[in-house]
Design a protein around this motif. Structure first.
Motif, PDB file in Angstrom:
ATOM      1  N   THR A 181      -7.500  -9.573  -0.804  1.00 24.40           N
ATOM      2  CA  THR A 181      -7.128  -9.014  -2.353  1.00 24.40           C
ATOM      3  C   THR A 181      -6.268  -7.781  -2.184  1.00 24.40           C
ATOM      4  N   ILE A 182      -5.013  -8.037  -3.039  1.00 22.81           N
ATOM      5  CA  ILE A 182      -4.160  -6.999  -2.866  1.00 22.81           C
ATOM      6  C   ILE A 182      -3.801  -6.397  -4.145  1.00 22.81           C
ATOM      7  N   THR A 183      -3.743  -4.868  -4.152  1.00 21.53           N
ATOM      8  CA  THR A 183      -3.376  -4.123  -5.321  1.00 21.53           C
ATOM      9  C   THR A 183      -1.865  -3.817  -5.172  1.00 21.53           C
TER      10      THR A 183
ATOM     11  N   SER B 150       7.583  -1.363   4.918  1.00 21.40           N
ATOM     12  CA  SER B 150       6.335  -0.589   5.346  1.00 21.40           C
ATOM     13  C   SER B 150       6.695   0.604   6.304  1.00 21.40           C
ATOM     14  N   ASP B 151       7.909   1.038   6.566  1.00 26.39           N
ATOM     15  CA  ASP B 151       8.354   1.859   7.563  1.00 26.39           C
ATOM     16  C   ASP B 151       8.403   3.349   6.674  1.00 26.39           C
ATOM     17  N   ARG B 152       7.372   4.163   6.495  1.00 28.50           N
ATOM     18  CA  ARG B 152       7.370   5.279   5.789  1.00 28.50           C
ATOM     19  C   ARG B 152       8.605   6.009   6.306  1.00 28.50           C
ATOM     20  N   ALA B 153       8.691   6.292   7.725  1.00 28.53           N
ATOM     21  CA  ALA B 153       9.810   7.310   8.147  1.00 28.53           C
ATOM     22  C   ALA B 153      10.956   7.084   7.688  1.00 28.53           C
ATOM     23  N   LYS B 154      11.580   5.555   7.558  1.00 24.81           N
ATOM     24  CA  LYS B 154      12.982   5.073   7.353  1.00 24.81           C
ATOM     25  C   LYS B 154      13.023   5.079   6.134  1.00 24.81           C
ATOM     26  N   VAL B 155      11.973   4.870   5.098  1.00 27.06           N
ATOM     27  CA  VAL B 155      12.189   4.997   3.829  1.00 27.06           C
ATOM     28  C   VAL B 155      12.490   6.392   3.363  1.00 27.06           C
ATOM     29  N   GLU B 156      11.678   7.488   3.867  1.00 28.54           N
ATOM     30  CA  GLU B 156      11.857   9.009   3.726  1.00 28.54           C
ATOM     31  C   GLU B 156      13.359   9.340   4.260  1.00 28.54           C
TER      32      GLU B 156
ATOM     33  N   GLN C 118       0.825  -1.311  -0.026  1.00 31.76           N
ATOM     34  CA  GLN C 118       0.022  -0.114   0.099  1.00 31.76           C
ATOM     35  C   GLN C 118       0.779   1.139  -0.039  1.00 31.76           C
ATOM     36  N   LEU C 119       1.955   1.184   0.687  1.00 32.47           N
ATOM     37  CA  LEU C 119       3.056   2.224   0.966  1.00 32.47           C
ATOM     38  C   LEU C 119       3.417   2.539  -0.624  1.00 32.47           C
ATOM     39  N   LEU C 120       3.928   1.425  -1.280  1.00 36.66           N
ATOM     40  CA  LEU C 120       4.231   1.809  -2.540  1.00 36.66           C
ATOM     41  C   LEU C 120       3.147   2.150  -3.760  1.00 36.66           C
ATOM     42  N   VAL C 121       2.063   2.121  -3.572  1.00 41.35           N
ATOM     43  CA  VAL C 121       0.962   2.410  -4.230  1.00 41.35           C
ATOM     44  C   VAL C 121       0.666   3.875  -4.107  1.00 41.35           C
ATOM     45  N   GLU C 122       1.162   4.409  -2.778  1.00 39.91           N
ATOM     46  CA  GLU C 122       1.174   5.933  -2.625  1.00 39.91           C
ATOM     47  C   GLU C 122       2.354   6.382  -3.043  1.00 39.91           C
ATOM     48  N   TYR C 123       3.470   5.805  -2.911  1.00 40.01           N
ATOM     49  CA  TYR C 123       4.719   6.316  -3.780  1.00 40.01           C
ATOM     50  C   TYR C 123       4.478   6.602  -5.193  1.00 40.01           C
ATOM     51  N   SER C 124       3.790   5.553  -5.806  1.00 43.44           N
ATOM     52  CA  SER C 124       3.691   5.557  -7.207  1.00 43.44           C
ATOM     53  C   SER C 124       2.946   6.690  -7.686  1.00 43.44           C
ATOM     54  N   ARG C 125       2.329   7.368  -6.926  1.00 48.43           N
ATOM     55  CA  ARG C 125       1.314   8.515  -7.286  1.00 48.43           C
ATOM     56  C   ARG C 125       2.029   9.851  -7.261  1.00 48.43           C
TER      57      ARG C 125
END
Length: 251
Positions: A190-192, A119-125, A52-59
């Protein structure tokens, strides 16, 4: 009538020139600040939040977000329908390049260099900040154009470029893929997935300066509906830091 004919001819010529120029415009003009690769699996119970986090980054227009499904959890009862052994090999090669041997899911690699829990947005940022070193974009410019069934990739170094040895890759992707999972740790979910890579295709070598590469559009989109271009350094045949990237039309 004579002057009118000239005006009509001039108008047609102008429209034709504008159409030609439009066809040569970059597919994506905004250069990215980061490439985020998520190594994930449909058989991994902790992966859906990272997906789900990657879906958000893809935008985000300044992020190149990629899903690379791996196959080493297939034995848990559900064979990942999107996984490929080459993605597993890429993840392991990254670990060898970092000398940490850390291979897990969900794992995000930022700019080919920094590993993070997917899944750790803070660490990815934080990884994005560390790998960009204060720059707002990647250090090598990549411009994509499409014309007559051919993708032209223009690679140009910038004043910030220090490494000038890299490989150019084109990655077909599925922009969005929804999968119902029937068995395994994610049974019933069901995962997108966003920007699912379908293959890794080496286009050529870049050794600094300006270079152009041409790829058939059919190859660029093979088994996908869009594509991404990466300019990536190498470390003893292993993937290194990503110097430049661009999204194809529609991403």
């Amino acid at each position: 009538m004579f002057h009118g004919g000239i005006m009509v001819s001039q108008l047609k010529a102008t429209l034709a020139a504008l159409a030609f120029a439009a066809s040569l415009q970059p597919a994506w003009a905004e250069p990215p600040r980061a490439v985020v690769e998520l190594f994930t699996s449909q058989g991994c119970s902790s992966c859906p939040p990272a997906d789900q986090l990657l879906v958000e980054y893809s935008r985000q227009p300044d992020i190149v977000a990629l899903s690379l499904p791996v196959n080493y959890w297939d034995y848990l009862g559900w064979k990942d329908t999107l996984a490929h052994v080459s993605f597993t090999e890429r993840q392991k090669a990254y670990a060898h390049s970092r000398n940490d041997r850390q291979v897990f899911t969900p794992q995000i690699i930022v700019n080919g260099k920094k590993s993070s829990i997917g899944s750790d947005r803070a660490k990815v940022e934080k990884a994005i900040q560390v790998t960009t070193k204060g720059r707002s974009t990647l250090p090598v410019n990549v411009i994509i154009t499409e014309r007559d069934g051919t993708v032209t990739i223009a690679v140009e170094e910038t004043p910030d470029t220090t490494q000038r040895e890299a490989e150019v890759w084109i990655l077909p992707v599925l922009k969005s893929q929804t999968v119902p999972i029937e068995r395994g740790e994610n049974k019933g979910k069901t995962i997108t997935y966003a920007n699912v890579v379908r293959s890794l295709n080496r286009v050529g070598e870049w050794r600094g300066g300006s270079a152009r590469f041409e790829v058939p559009l059919d190859m660029a989109r093979k088994d996908g509906d869009a594509y991404v271009v990466l300019v990536q350094g190498t470390d003893a045949t292993r993937p290194g830091i990503i110097l430049g990237a661009a999204k194809g039309p529609g991403l």
